[in-house]
Enzyme design. Structure first.
Site, short mmCIF file in Angstrom:
data_model
loop_
_atom_site.label_atom_id
_atom_site.label_comp_id
_atom_site.label_asym_id
_atom_site.label_seq_id
_atom_site.Cartn_x
_atom_site.Cartn_y
_atom_site.Cartn_z
CG ASN A 112 -1.81 1.19 1.30
OD1 ASN A 112 -2.45 1.54 0.30
ND2 ASN A 112 -1.92 1.84 2.45
CG HIS A 114 -0.42 6.29 4.77
ND1 HIS A 114 -1.80 6.32 4.89
CD2 HIS A 114 0.06 7.13 5.74
CE1 HIS A 114 -2.14 7.13 5.88
NE2 HIS A 114 -1.04 7.63 6.41
N GLY A 148 -4.02 -4.52 10.16
CA GLY A 148 -4.21 -3.21 10.79
C GLY A 148 -4.37 -2.12 9.74
CB VAL A 149 -5.84 1.22 9.75
CG1 VAL A 149 -5.87 2.43 8.83
CG2 VAL A 149 -7.19 0.53 9.78
#
Ligand code: GRF
Length: 219
Positions: A112, A114, A148-149
């Site tokens: 990902n 971010h 988790g985030v």
């Protein structure tokens, strides 16, 4: 044709897709040993779908609103990615939390990006949070995805200064420029099999380390 095996990417996006576009461009220019075999969006009408169409890439919309719960949506996504032969799942502005079903189906094979320097400012609206906090630097982070985030092991980060007159938009734009550089780099490192996870740490073989410090305001 190159004899090199190229890493098969499934790119997941929810919105405009500028990160998707940078990956499309880098793949087309053979700057990374990877190919996008599927673009998957959860929002009909997402700009990312248009970008995929324009680049003649296989694409699909799986609308999460059509599913009873997160697990069944994730199951459908996983099945579609597997069928397409995806080896690395690339979340590029995919605004859904990933369940265990998904993470377990692609162990250490989901990444990902971010728009903050994790572990500072996980979650949403993080450019504004960095400004409001008074951080002198922010940036972006590519990390492996766990349940988790924004908590998974960090692969690569880029740092940008936060300026006195920054708005959420100007800081987001400065960060986005770096996102478009570090996401392809992270994928190339994985494609070259240079990335190893040890606990929370990601170790990268064969890299020259820069020791330069960034200071804002400058000395
Ligand atoms: C980026 O800022 C990314 O860091 C975040 O969502 C945004 C997506 O932008 N996860 P885009 O759709 O790639 O333009």
């Amino acid at each position: 044709m190159s004899a090199k095996k190229s890493l098969k990417l499934g790119v997941l996006a929810s919105g405009g897709g500028t990160n998707l576009q940078s990956l499309i461009d880098q793949c087309q220019q053979n700057n990374i040993d990877a190919e996008i075999v599927l673009v998957l969006c959860n929002n009909p009408g997402a700009g990312a779908l248009e970008r995929a169409e324009k680049a003649n890439l296989p694409n699909i919309c799986i609308n999460h609103r059509d599913f009873a719960d997160r697990q069944s949506f994730d199951q459908a996504v996983v099945a579609t990615l597997k069928e397409a032969g995806v080896e690395l799942v690339v979340l590029a502005g995919f605004m859904r939390i990933i369940s265990e079903v998904f993470v377990d189906a692609f162990p250490n094979r989901i990444i990902n990006i971010h728009p903050a320097l994790l572990p500072a400012f996980p979650g949403l609206h993080v450019q504004q949070k960095a400004i409001d906090y008074g951080a002198r630097f922010s940036g972006c982070t590519v990390h492996f995805v766990d349940t988790g985030v924004d908590t998974g092991p960090i692969i690569i980060q880029a740092v940008v200064p936060v300026l006195d007159d920054d708005t959420e938009e100007t800081l987001a734009a400065r960060i986005l420029q770096q996102e478009h550089k570090i996401y392809p780099k992270a994928i190339q490192l994985i494609a070259e099999d240079r990335v190893r996870i040890e606990g929370r740490r990601v170790l990268i073989s064969g890299d020259d380390v820069e020791e330069a410090a960034l200071i804002n305001p400058p000395l």
